[in-house]
Design a protein around this motif. Structure first.
Motif, short mmCIF file in Angstrom:
data_model
loop_
_atom_site.label_atom_id
_atom_site.label_comp_id
_atom_site.label_asym_id
_atom_site.label_seq_id
_atom_site.Cartn_x
_atom_site.Cartn_y
_atom_site.Cartn_z
N GLU A 87 14.86 44.17 21.91
CA GLU A 87 15.88 45.06 22.46
C GLU A 87 17.04 44.27 23.05
OE1 GLU A 87 12.91 44.99 24.18
OE2 GLU A 87 11.78 46.33 22.86
N ALA A 89 17.46 42.43 25.43
CA ALA A 89 17.17 41.96 26.79
C ALA A 89 18.37 41.26 27.40
CB ALA A 89 15.92 41.06 26.83
N LEU A 90 19.55 41.87 27.23
CA LEU A 90 20.71 41.32 27.93
C LEU A 90 20.49 41.51 29.42
CD1 LEU A 90 23.69 42.60 25.77
CD2 LEU A 90 22.51 40.42 25.71
N PHE A 91 21.09 40.63 30.23
CA PHE A 91 20.96 40.78 31.68
C PHE A 91 21.89 41.91 32.09
CE2 PHE A 91 20.39 36.04 31.03
CZ PHE A 91 19.03 36.16 30.85
N PRO A 92 21.33 43.06 32.52
CA PRO A 92 22.17 44.25 32.70
C PRO A 92 23.18 44.12 33.82
CG PRO A 92 19.95 44.63 33.53
CD PRO A 92 19.93 43.30 32.85
N HIS A 93 22.95 43.17 34.75
CA HIS A 93 23.85 43.08 35.89
C HIS A 93 24.93 42.04 35.69
CE1 HIS A 93 20.78 40.08 36.20
NE2 HIS A 93 21.38 39.49 37.22
N LEU A 94 24.99 41.43 34.50
CA LEU A 94 26.00 40.41 34.24
C LEU A 94 26.90 40.85 33.09
CD1 LEU A 94 23.79 37.17 34.39
CD2 LEU A 94 25.11 38.20 36.22
N TYR A 102 25.27 32.07 30.42
CA TYR A 102 24.18 31.84 31.36
C TYR A 102 23.45 30.53 31.09
CZ TYR A 102 20.16 32.81 34.30
OH TYR A 102 19.19 32.73 35.26
N MET A 129 30.43 45.25 30.42
CA MET A 129 29.06 45.17 30.90
C MET A 129 28.15 45.59 29.74
SD MET A 129 29.30 44.06 33.95
CE MET A 129 27.66 44.26 34.63
N HIS A 131 25.84 47.75 29.30
CA HIS A 131 25.65 49.18 29.00
C HIS A 131 26.89 49.82 28.41
CE1 HIS A 131 27.68 49.75 32.88
NE2 HIS A 131 27.99 50.93 32.42
N GLN A 138 25.19 45.01 21.41
CA GLN A 138 24.27 44.34 22.33
C GLN A 138 23.48 43.26 21.60
OE1 GLN A 138 21.79 47.01 24.56
NE2 GLN A 138 23.53 48.14 25.39
N ARG A 145 24.40 34.74 22.96
CA ARG A 145 23.81 34.12 24.15
C ARG A 145 22.81 33.04 23.74
NH1 ARG A 145 20.24 37.83 28.03
NH2 ARG A 145 18.93 37.74 26.18
N GLN B 169 13.35 39.98 30.04
CA GLN B 169 14.43 39.45 30.86
C GLN B 169 14.15 38.02 31.30
OE1 GLN B 169 17.41 40.97 32.21
NE2 GLN B 169 17.11 42.32 30.48
N ILE B 273 23.35 49.02 35.40
CA ILE B 273 22.23 49.81 34.89
C ILE B 273 21.56 49.01 33.79
CG2 ILE B 273 21.65 51.91 33.64
CD1 ILE B 273 24.14 53.13 35.02
#
Lengths: 341, 297
Positions: A87, A89-94, A102, A129, A131, A138, A145, B169, B273
Motif C-alpha cells: 500500500e 506505506a508513505l509517511f502520512p505526516h510528511l 527521508y 501531502m 493523502h 502514492q 522514495r 511504516q 491523516i
C-alpha cells in the motif's frame, strides 16, 4: 555491481516450512519477478532479503557481501535496500518531498529528490501531502522514495495490486522505466502472471516454498518446466498424445514438439489458445463451434473436436464463428509436451 | 459511532422498545431529581443566602476557591508534564529490543500501575522522610504520587499507540537506513500521538481530578480548601461548597476536553491523516484506545 544471490534459503514458521531451499540469482541492473500463488512463500523470501526475518538456513548475498546466513544478520537499515510495500506505506505526516528525502543524509544533494520525482513522473508534486495524491501517485512516490538513496536493490511487494486495471498497466510501465533509467537492480513479488511477464527481465516461479523455474518471460511462457507452470503463466489447451519423431500425434493432428522426448511415449501436450488458427475451410482438423466469449481485443472460441474433446482458441476476428458452425482448426508453431507419468 | 459490523441496526420494533425504555428511564430519573430538590427545599438548602456565600466576595470564599483552583492547577500541570515525559520514556524502554532495559521498565510500570494512588500518596507523605530520607513539601508529595501512577498508565497508552501504527511504516523507514530511535521519533511517534490523543487527554482529565486526593495530606487544593471553608463557616454550608468545588472541576475538565477536541480537529485538518489502508489497519486499535479512554474517564 549489485547482484543479488540467494542460496538454499530455508525458513519455517513453527511446523510449517515456508521456504524449502530457494536459489535465485538476479544480475546487477535487472528486474526479476518472483511469481507464485498466495501462500507460496514469496513474501517471506522478500522479507528475508530485506532483513525483517531471519533465515533458518542458507544465505543472501548482495553486491558481493553476505547480508544474511546462519552466522550473519545485517540489520535492515544497513543493507542498502529500498522497499516499495503493497500500500505504499508513505509517511502520512510528511510531505512528498520529505517522504522521498527521508532516506537521504542531512545536507546531502537535495537535487536527488527532484531527480527521482521527475523519474516517476511527479515533478512539482513535492509540497503535496500523501493523502492529497491518488493511489497511483502514492505508489509512484513510494518508488521514488525507495530509489532516492541509490540502494543496491529495490524490493517491490505486490506494489500495483491495489490499483485499478487501467491505472495498473500505466504505473507499471512508468515504474519499470524509472527503475531501468536509474540502473536499479529490483525484485518484484507478484501473483499476477501478466504483471510478471510484462515487467520483468527474469521471472522466477515459486510453488509451495520451492523455486520451480527461473527464466526469461518468453522462455517461461514458451517452455514451462512443468504442467503447473504452464497453467500458471497463461491459458492452456491440454491434449493427450503419443510421440512420434519430433511430432506429437493428438486430436488436433501431428504437432511439432519444441524439445525432443523419447518416441512412443504417452504425453500431455500443452497448446496455447493463440496457437490455434480458426478458418472456414483452411488446413487442419474439423471442429464445431460451441460458443465464444468476447473480450474486445480478442475472443475465446470454444470448439468441439470430432472425438468430443473441447478446446479453446483465441481469435482476433471471430465474429463469423457462430455457434454450431463447422470450421477447420490448425496449430501454428511448436508445442510443449510433458510425460503423462 | 457509525453503524457497527458487530450489531445489526434495530428494526422498527426494537427502535420502539428503545424509545419506551428511554422514556420510562428518563421519567424515573426526573422523579428522583424532583424528590431530591423537594427534600433540599424542605431543609432550607435551596435558600438564596445559603448559596450567596459561594459567590459573594465579601465572604472571601470566591477568592479562597480561586486560590485553591490555582494551587490545584499548579500540581496538575506539573504532574501532567512530568508524567507525560516519563511515560514516553518508559514506553520507549518497554519497546526496546534489549531485555536488560525492557524487563526492569516493565516491572516498574506494572508496579506503579497496580498501586492505588491513595496508598502511593500516603506512603510518600508518611514514608518519604523515614524511609527515603527525603524532605518533600506537600506540593511535591502530591505531584510525585500523581506522576508515578500516571506515568505508568500513560506509558501503556503511548506504547499501545506506537504499536498500533502499521508495520509497513517502520519497515519502510528501516529500509531507508534509519536506526530504531530515529524511526520511533520521526515516523511512529508523530502518527501515534494523533491516534492516541483521545486516550491521552482522558487520562490527563483523570489526573486533574485525582489532585483532589491532595486533601489526605492537607495540600490546599480545591477539595481541601472547600473543607477548610466549611470548618470556618459551619457545616450548614457543606453542600454548597462541595457543589461549588465539583462545579469548578467540571468546568476545568470540560475546558481541557474542549481544547483537546479542537487540537484533534486541527491535527486532522492539517492533513496528517494516514493513508487509507493504514487507517483501516489501525481502526481496531483506535477503538481499543477509545474504549480504554471511556473506562478511565
Amino acid at each position: 555491481m549489485s547482484e543479488l544471490v540467494v542460496q538454499a534459503l530455508r525458513k519455517s514458521f513453527g511446523p510449517t516450512e515456508v521456504l524449502a531451499g530457494i536459489d535465485l540469482t538476479v544480475p546487477s541492473g535487472s528486474l526479476a519477478a518472483v511469481l507464485g500463488p498466495s501462500g507460496c512463500g514469496k513474501t517471506t523470501l522478500l522479507r528475508i532479503v530485506a532483513g525483517f526475518e531471519r533465515p533458518d538456513d542458507g544465505a543472501v548475498e548482495l553486491a558481493g557481501r553476505t547480508v544474511a546466513s546462519r552466522s550473519v544478520d545485517l540489520p535492515p537499515e544497513k543493507r542498502r535496500i529500498g522497499i516499495v510495500p503493497q500500500e505504499g506505506a508513505l509517511f502520512p505526516h510528511l510531505s512528498v518531498d520529505r517522504n522521498v528525502g527521508y532516506g537521504l543524509r542531512r545536507g546531502a544533494d537535495r537535487g536527488r529528490v527532484a531527480e527521482v520525482l521527475e523519474l516517476v513522473g511527479l515533478a512539482g508534486y513535492g509540497d503535496r501531502m500523501p493523502h492529497e495524491l491518488s493511489g497511483g501517485q502514492q505508489q509512484r512516490v513510494a518508488v521514488a522514495r525507495a530509489l532516492a538513496p541509490r540502494p543496491s536493490l529495490i524490493l517491490l511487494d505486490e506494489p500495483f495490486s491495489s490499483l485499478d486495471t487501467g491505472l495498473r498497466a500505466e504505473v507499471r510501465a512508468d515504474v519499470r522505466a524509472a527503475l531501468s533509467a536509474d540502473g536499479a537492480t529490483a525484485v518484484l513479488v507478484t501473483h499476477d502472471q501478466e504483471e510478471a511477464l510484462s515487467t520483468a527481465d527474469l521471472v522466477a516461479v515459486m510453488r509451495a516454498g520451492r523455486m520451480v523455474q527461473a527464466a526469461s518471460p518468453r522462455g517461461l511462457y514458451l517452455a514451462p518446466a512443468d504442467l503447473g507452470v504452464a497453467n500458471f503463466v497463461g491459458d492452456t489447451v491440454l491434449l493427450d498424445g503419443t510421440l512420434s519423431g519430433r511430432c506429437a500425434v493428438t486430436a488436433l493432428g501431428a504437432l511439432a514438439v519444441r524439445a525432443p522426448m523419447p518416441a512412443g511415449s504417452a504425453v500431455r501436450v500443452v497448446v496455447r489458445p493463440e496457437q490455434l488458427v480458426l478458418t472456414a475451410d483452411g488446413d487442419g482438423v474439423s471442429a464445431r463451434v460451441r460458443d465464444q466469449v468476447f473480450f474486445g481485443h480478442d475472443a475465446l472460441v470454444h470448439l468441439e473436436l470430432s472425438d468430443g474433446a473441447v478446446v479453446t482458441a483465441r481469435s482476433l476476428d471471430a465474429a463469423w464463428a457462430q455457434p454450431g458452425l463447422d470450421v477447420r482448426l490448425a496449430v501454428r508453431g511448436e508445442v510443449t509436451c510433458f510425460s503423462s507419468q | 459511532m457509525s453503524a457497527s459490523v458487530l450489531f445489526d441496526d434495530l428494526g422498527p420494533r426494537g427502535r420502539r422498545n428503545v424509545r419506551i425504555g428511554s422514556g420510562v428511564g428518563g421519567l424515573f430519573v426526573l422523579g428522583l431529581i424532583v424528590l431530591g430538590l423537594q427534600r433540599m427545599a424542605a431543609n432550607g438548602q435551596l435558600e438564596a443566602d445559603r448559596w450567596a456565600i459561594v459567590f459573594d466576595p465579601r465572604t472571601g470564599v470566591p477568592q479562597s476557591l480561586g486560590r485553591a483552583l490555582i494551587v490545584t492547577l499548579q500540581a496538575a500541570g506539573a504532574a501532567m508534564l512530568f508524567a507525560t515525559l516519563l511515560g514516553a520514556i518508559l514506553a520507549f524502554g518497554r519497546l526496546s529490543d534489549h531485555a536488560a532495559l525492557r524487563v526492569p521498565v516493565s516491572v516498574v510500570v506494572e508496579f506503579f500501575r497496580a498501586i492505588p494512588l491513595v496508598i502511593l500518596i500516603l506512603f510518600l507523605f508518611l514514608g518519604a522522610r523515614p524511609v527515603l530520607g527525603l524532605d518533600l513539601p506537600r506540593f511535591w508529595t502530591l505531584v510525585l504520587g500523581l506522576v508515578l501512577y500516571n506515568m505508568a498508565v500513560l506509558c501503556e497508552i503511548i506504547r499501545a499507540g506506537i504499536l498500533s501504527i502499521d508495520r509497513g511504516q517502520s519497515e519502510a523507514a528501516y529500509a531507508l537506513g534509519m536506526r530504531k530511535s530515529q524511526v520511533l521519533v520521526s515516523i511512529l511517534l508523530p502518527q501515534a500521538v494523533r491516534r492516541m490523543l483521545p486516550a491521552l487527554v482522558s487520562q490527563l482529565v483523570v489526573l486533574l481530578k485525582d489532585t483532589s486526593l491532595g486533601f489526605i495530606i492537607a495540600y490546599p487544593e480545591l477539595l481541601q480548601q472547600a473543607r477548610n471553608i466549611i470548618n470556618f463557616f459551619g457545616s450548614q454550608y457543606s453542600l454548597q461548597l462541595y457543589v461549588a468545588a465539583a462545579g469548578i472541576y467540571i468546568i476545568v475538565n470540560f475546558l481541557l476536553s474542549t481544547i483537546a477536541h479542537q487540537l484533534e480537529k486541527r491535527v486532522n485538518r492539517s492533513g496528517r491523516i494516514a493513508a487509507g489502508a493504514t487507517v483501516i489497519a489501525g481502526a481496531n486499535e483506535d477503538q481499543t484506545l477509545a474504549a480504554v479512554a471511556r473506562d478511565n474517564g
